[in-house]
Motif scaffolding. Structure first.
Motif, PDB file in Angstrom:
ATOM      1  N   LYS A  89       0.828  -1.295  -0.168  1.00 42.48           N
ATOM      2  CA  LYS A  89       0.069   0.094  -0.073  1.00 42.48           C
ATOM      3  C   LYS A  89       1.037   1.187  -0.127  1.00 42.48           C
ATOM      4  O   LYS A  89       2.047   1.251   0.418  1.00 42.48           O
ATOM      5  N   PRO A  90       0.227   2.246  -0.705  1.00 43.78           N
ATOM      6  CA  PRO A  90       1.013   3.536  -0.615  1.00 43.78           C
ATOM      7  C   PRO A  90       1.254   4.057   0.808  1.00 43.78           C
ATOM      8  O   PRO A  90       0.611   4.010   1.712  1.00 43.78           O
ATOM      9  N   ILE A  91       2.571   4.444   1.086  1.00 44.45           N
ATOM     10  CA  ILE A  91       2.794   5.301   2.389  1.00 44.45           C
ATOM     11  C   ILE A  91       2.185   6.610   2.292  1.00 44.45           C
ATOM     12  O   ILE A  91       2.578   7.497   1.454  1.00 44.45           O
ATOM     13  N   GLU A  92       1.674   6.905   3.595  1.00 45.69           N
ATOM     14  CA  GLU A  92       0.940   8.025   3.811  1.00 45.69           C
ATOM     15  C   GLU A  92       1.731   9.290   4.214  1.00 45.69           C
ATOM     16  O   GLU A  92       2.495   8.745   5.182  1.00 45.69           O
ATOM     17  N   VAL A  93       1.766  10.432   3.693  1.00 43.20           N
ATOM     18  CA  VAL A  93       2.605  11.581   4.083  1.00 43.20           C
ATOM     19  C   VAL A  93       1.736  12.751   4.438  1.00 43.20           C
ATOM     20  O   VAL A  93       0.626  12.890   3.571  1.00 43.20           O
ATOM     21  N   ILE A  94       2.061  13.342   5.290  1.00 43.93           N
ATOM     22  CA  ILE A  94       1.603  14.840   5.381  1.00 43.93           C
ATOM     23  C   ILE A  94       2.628  16.085   5.129  1.00 43.93           C
ATOM     24  O   ILE A  94       3.911  15.531   5.654  1.00 43.93           O
ATOM     25  N   ILE A  95       2.402  16.955   4.523  1.00 46.21           N
ATOM     26  CA  ILE A  95       3.311  18.004   4.175  1.00 46.21           C
ATOM     27  C   ILE A  95       3.054  19.291   5.089  1.00 46.21           C
ATOM     28  O   ILE A  95       1.779  19.904   4.679  1.00 46.21           O
ATOM     29  N   ALA A  96       3.839  19.904   5.610  1.00 46.23           N
ATOM     30  CA  ALA A  96       3.578  21.160   6.526  1.00 46.23           C
ATOM     31  C   ALA A  96       4.708  22.251   5.962  1.00 46.23           C
ATOM     32  O   ALA A  96       5.740  22.023   6.362  1.00 46.23           O
ATOM     33  N   ASP A  97       4.085  23.093   5.139  1.00 49.47           N
ATOM     34  CA  ASP A  97       4.984  24.323   4.908  1.00 49.47           C
ATOM     35  C   ASP A  97       4.314  25.276   4.582  1.00 49.47           C
ATOM     36  O   ASP A  97       3.052  25.166   3.917  1.00 49.47           O
ATOM     37  N   ASP A  98       4.587  26.695   5.101  1.00 49.96           N
ATOM     38  CA  ASP A  98       3.806  27.819   4.827  1.00 49.96           C
ATOM     39  C   ASP A  98       3.892  28.390   3.290  1.00 49.96           C
ATOM     40  O   ASP A  98       3.355  29.310   2.838  1.00 49.96           O
ATOM     41  N   VAL A 147      -1.759  12.617   2.169  1.00 51.84           N
ATOM     42  CA  VAL A 147      -2.898  12.542   2.825  1.00 51.84           C
ATOM     43  C   VAL A 147      -3.497  14.052   3.257  1.00 51.84           C
ATOM     44  O   VAL A 147      -4.733  14.312   3.378  1.00 51.84           O
ATOM     45  N   ALA A 148      -2.429  14.994   3.317  1.00 45.18           N
ATOM     46  CA  ALA A 148      -2.958  16.158   3.904  1.00 45.18           C
ATOM     47  C   ALA A 148      -1.932  17.298   3.826  1.00 45.18           C
ATOM     48  O   ALA A 148      -0.632  16.920   3.761  1.00 45.18           O
ATOM     49  N   GLU A 149      -1.977  18.406   3.883  1.00 48.33           N
ATOM     50  CA  GLU A 149      -1.184  19.451   3.777  1.00 48.33           C
ATOM     51  C   GLU A 149      -1.530  20.610   4.886  1.00 48.33           C
ATOM     52  O   GLU A 149      -2.552  20.856   5.026  1.00 48.33           O
ATOM     53  N   GLY A 150      -0.376  21.130   5.567  1.00 45.02           N
ATOM     54  CA  GLY A 150      -0.872  22.213   6.682  1.00 45.02           C
ATOM     55  C   GLY A 150       0.224  23.409   6.146  1.00 45.02           C
ATOM     56  O   GLY A 150       1.562  23.231   5.824  1.00 45.02           O
ATOM     57  N   PRO A 196      -0.348   9.298   9.934  1.00 45.22           N
ATOM     58  CA  PRO A 196       0.706   8.995   8.642  1.00 45.22           C
ATOM     59  C   PRO A 196       1.874   8.661   9.081  1.00 45.22           C
ATOM     60  O   PRO A 196       2.319   8.841  10.199  1.00 45.22           O
ATOM     61  N   GLN A 197       2.738   7.790   8.269  1.00 47.41           N
ATOM     62  CA  GLN A 197       4.040   7.374   8.541  1.00 47.41           C
ATOM     63  C   GLN A 197       4.961   8.382   8.248  1.00 47.41           C
ATOM     64  O   GLN A 197       6.008   8.481   9.284  1.00 47.41           O
ATOM     65  N   ILE A 198       4.780   9.550   7.647  1.00 45.97           N
ATOM     66  CA  ILE A 198       5.969  10.219   7.330  1.00 45.97           C
ATOM     67  C   ILE A 198       5.214  11.870   7.365  1.00 45.97           C
ATOM     68  O   ILE A 198       4.389  12.077   6.948  1.00 45.97           O
ATOM     69  N   LEU A 199       5.855  12.874   8.268  1.00 45.73           N
ATOM     70  CA  LEU A 199       5.580  14.257   8.281  1.00 45.73           C
ATOM     71  C   LEU A 199       6.910  14.930   7.784  1.00 45.73           C
ATOM     72  O   LEU A 199       7.920  14.921   8.296  1.00 45.73           O
ATOM     73  N   PHE A 200       6.497  15.873   6.566  1.00 43.25           N
ATOM     74  CA  PHE A 200       7.434  16.911   6.201  1.00 43.25           C
ATOM     75  C   PHE A 200       7.260  18.095   6.819  1.00 43.25           C
ATOM     76  O   PHE A 200       6.038  18.485   6.542  1.00 43.25           O
ATOM     77  N   LEU A 201       8.023  18.578   7.626  1.00 47.38           N
ATOM     78  CA  LEU A 201       7.827  19.670   8.527  1.00 47.38           C
ATOM     79  C   LEU A 201       8.871  21.010   8.191  1.00 47.38           C
ATOM     80  O   LEU A 201      10.138  20.782   8.508  1.00 47.38           O
ATOM     81  N   ASP A 202       8.255  22.040   7.752  1.00 45.97           N
ATOM     82  CA  ASP A 202       9.065  23.223   7.487  1.00 45.97           C
ATOM     83  C   ASP A 202       9.309  23.758   8.989  1.00 45.97           C
ATOM     84  O   ASP A 202       8.349  23.846   9.816  1.00 45.97           O
ATOM     85  N   ILE A 247       7.662   9.152  11.609  1.00 40.18           N
ATOM     86  CA  ILE A 247       9.015   9.890  10.815  1.00 40.18           C
ATOM     87  C   ILE A 247       8.894  11.273  10.625  1.00 40.18           C
ATOM     88  O   ILE A 247       8.010  11.653   9.604  1.00 40.18           O
ATOM     89  N   ILE A 248       9.586  12.160  11.280  1.00 35.94           N
ATOM     90  CA  ILE A 248       9.731  13.595  11.086  1.00 35.94           C
ATOM     91  C   ILE A 248      10.904  14.046  10.225  1.00 35.94           C
ATOM     92  O   ILE A 248      11.933  13.702  10.758  1.00 35.94           O
ATOM     93  N   ILE A 249      10.841  14.542   8.968  1.00 36.25           N
ATOM     94  CA  ILE A 249      11.756  15.082   8.173  1.00 36.25           C
ATOM     95  C   ILE A 249      11.577  16.346   8.317  1.00 36.25           C
ATOM     96  O   ILE A 249      10.744  17.106   7.651  1.00 36.25           O
ATOM     97  N   VAL A 250      12.659  17.312   8.567  1.00 33.76           N
ATOM     98  CA  VAL A 250      12.505  18.711   8.951  1.00 33.76           C
ATOM     99  C   VAL A 250      13.250  19.273   7.617  1.00 33.76           C
ATOM    100  O   VAL A 250      14.306  18.786   6.918  1.00 33.76           O
ATOM    101  N   ILE A 251      12.483  20.133   7.203  1.00 39.20           N
ATOM    102  CA  ILE A 251      12.821  21.132   5.828  1.00 39.20           C
ATOM    103  C   ILE A 251      13.319  22.488   6.372  1.00 39.20           C
ATOM    104  O   ILE A 251      12.685  23.014   6.880  1.00 39.20           O
ATOM    105  N   THR A 252      14.440  22.797   6.007  1.00 39.54           N
ATOM    106  CA  THR A 252      15.030  24.146   6.536  1.00 39.54           C
ATOM    107  C   THR A 252      16.349  24.541   5.811  1.00 39.54           C
ATOM    108  O   THR A 252      16.615  23.855   4.641  1.00 39.54           O
ATOM    109  N   SER A 253      16.569  25.768   6.111  1.00 43.90           N
ATOM    110  CA  SER A 253      17.564  26.476   5.301  1.00 43.90           C
ATOM    111  C   SER A 253      18.736  26.567   6.167  1.00 43.90           C
ATOM    112  O   SER A 253      19.735  27.104   6.038  1.00 43.90           O
TER     113      SER A 253
END
Length: 437
Positions: A22-31, A51-54, A71-77, A100-106
């Motif tokens: 089955k597909p792995i479910e992900v949430i993307i959080a970025d402004d 599955v969702a965006e924030g 969800p299994q993964i959150l991409f978090l700004d 699993i939290i993967i942080v997105i940053t500069s």
């Protein structure tokens, strides 16, 4: 058809769980709408299900609160309105501990990375997002080594064989100097002079240091006997050891190697030598100095055998996220402590050298089980790193405090070993011997 005779199965996409298919479910959080769109496109191409965006931190937390199946993964700004990444991570620890939290940053500053590590965040993507980098991070986070590029996959499985390491030989005179028991009555000035006298290079170097401004003799020392008399048998033994390892390490080029393999050991040795007296352990000064020079010998051997790989190890260590031993273990399947023990066994040095290497990473709870030499070297090592602006881990700061408390150290003594001390110590002939070549 037998299992071995089955045709090759198509590779399961990265975004599909191989067990459930089955597909792995992900949430993307970025402004940033654009960043979300780009990341979503990359993820969909690999079979993930977004599955969702924030667009802010508060909405992201609410998404997890009201989603029964996390969800299994959150991409978090990391930088978002209405709760930043730090606040989101802290709240999600209870709401979704398995996500699993993967942080997105500069941000790439060591202090920032250390903060993430303390929050148990192991994956980070630096903006702008590159597809290859994204796939590599996801493959590692999901344990999908089959999706990693071959060079990376091979690297994760690389281990070294201690028996195949090239260990630098120890010249006969250096071996004799290290074995020279300075506490025996018969091993005085004449005995050391007889031992090193045939080596003109060693003698010339010792006489040069004896005539340095540090000893205030203004060129009046002309013989090796006078030099040993002035500086003492123990000090001369340490100078010889220092010069030898400076020569051995000359072929290991690079700023990181110079710092970790040359400057930091001699700075630690000098701090240990100086701080032993106010800690009422003056009788161990020369032993502390000698052992501080040698107790990271395993690092030197790793650098000699694997210069490029060890350069990456030191680069990772510089961030302060993990101990040098953890990073070495991940890279080589062993660490510099084990290698140091191997080196001293090959050199047939006394047991106390092996003990110093073995005890160099003692934990706080083992403080009472190690010797004064071990405690003071560890103390000096942490102080030396602080002087150089090295990012010191919280555990080491606590250990520093407890060691000072163990010896009942006055605040005035603690303050002596600061940046001002470092500026002064740079004029020490031993420091100049190492850094000046």
């Amino acid at each position: 058809m037998l299992e071995a005779e089955k045709p090759n199965q198509p590779q399961v996409p990265l975004g599909v769980d191989p067990k459930t298919e089955k597909p792995i479910e992900v949430i993307i959080a970025d402004d940033s709408t654009i960043e979300r769109m780009l990341l979503k496109r990359f993820l969909l191409q690999d079979g993930f299900k977004v599955v969702a965006e924030g667009e802010d931190g508060l909405r992201t937390i609410n998404l997890f609160k009201f989603t029964p199946n996390k969800p299994q993964i959150l991409f978090l700004d990391y930088e978002m309105p209405r709760k930043n990444g730090l606040e989101v991570i802290q709240e999600l620890k209870a709401l979704a501990p398995n996500t699993i939290i993967i942080v997105i940053t500069s941000h790439t500053e060591p202090e920032f990375i250390n903060k993430l590590y303390q929050l148990h965040i192991r994956q980070m993507i630096v903006k702008p997002i590159v597809k290859e980098q994204l796939r590599e991070k996801l493959a590692k986070a999901l344990g999908r080594h089959d999706m990693l590029p071959k060079t990376i996959a091979q690297k994760t499985d690389t281990r070294i064989n201690l028996s195949e390491l090239e260990i630098p030989s120890l010249p006969a005179v250096i071996n004799k100097v290290l074995l020279f028991n300075v506490d025996m009555v018969e091993n005085g000035i004449d005995a050391l002079e007889q031992l090193i006298g045939p080596d003109k290079g060693i003698c010339a170097n010792i006489i040069r240091i004896a005539n340095s401004a540090f000893y205030g003799r203004q060129g009046k020392i002309e013989t090796i006997h006078d030099a040993i008399t002035l500086m003492g048998v123990k000090n001369v033994r340490n100078i010889i050891t220092l010069q030898h390892f400076r020569n051995v390490q000359k072929n290991i080029k690079g700023e990181l190697f110079t710092y970790y393999l040359l400057e930091l050991p001699v700075l630690t040795a000098l701090v240990g030598f100086d701080i032993a007296t106010p800690l009422n352990k003056k009788q161990f000064r020369e032993e502390i100095f000698l052992h501080a020079l040698l107790y990271r010998i395993g690092m030197m051997v790793l650098a000699m055998n694997f210069p490029e790989r060890y350069k990456e190890v030191l680069g990772a260590y510089k961030t302060g996220i993990k101990t040098i031993y953890e990073i070495e273990q991940e890279e080589f399947g062993t660490n510099s402590v084990e290698i140091g023990k191997k080196v001293f066994e090959v050199w047939k040095l006394p047991q106390h050298f092996l003990n110093t290497v073995r005890n160099q990473k003692f934990a706080l709870q083992s403080l009472g089980n190690v010797k004064d030499v071990d405690r003071i070297i560890r103390l000096a090592d942490i102080l030396a790193k602080q002087m150089k602006g090295h990012l010191v881990r919280q555990q080491d700061k606590e250990l520093l405090h407890v060691i000072f408390e163990h010896y009942g150290t006055d605040e005035e003594i603690k303050e002596l070993f600061s940046q001002d001390y470092y500026e002064t110590i740079k004029g020490h002939p031993f420091y100049e011997l190492i850094m000046g070549g």
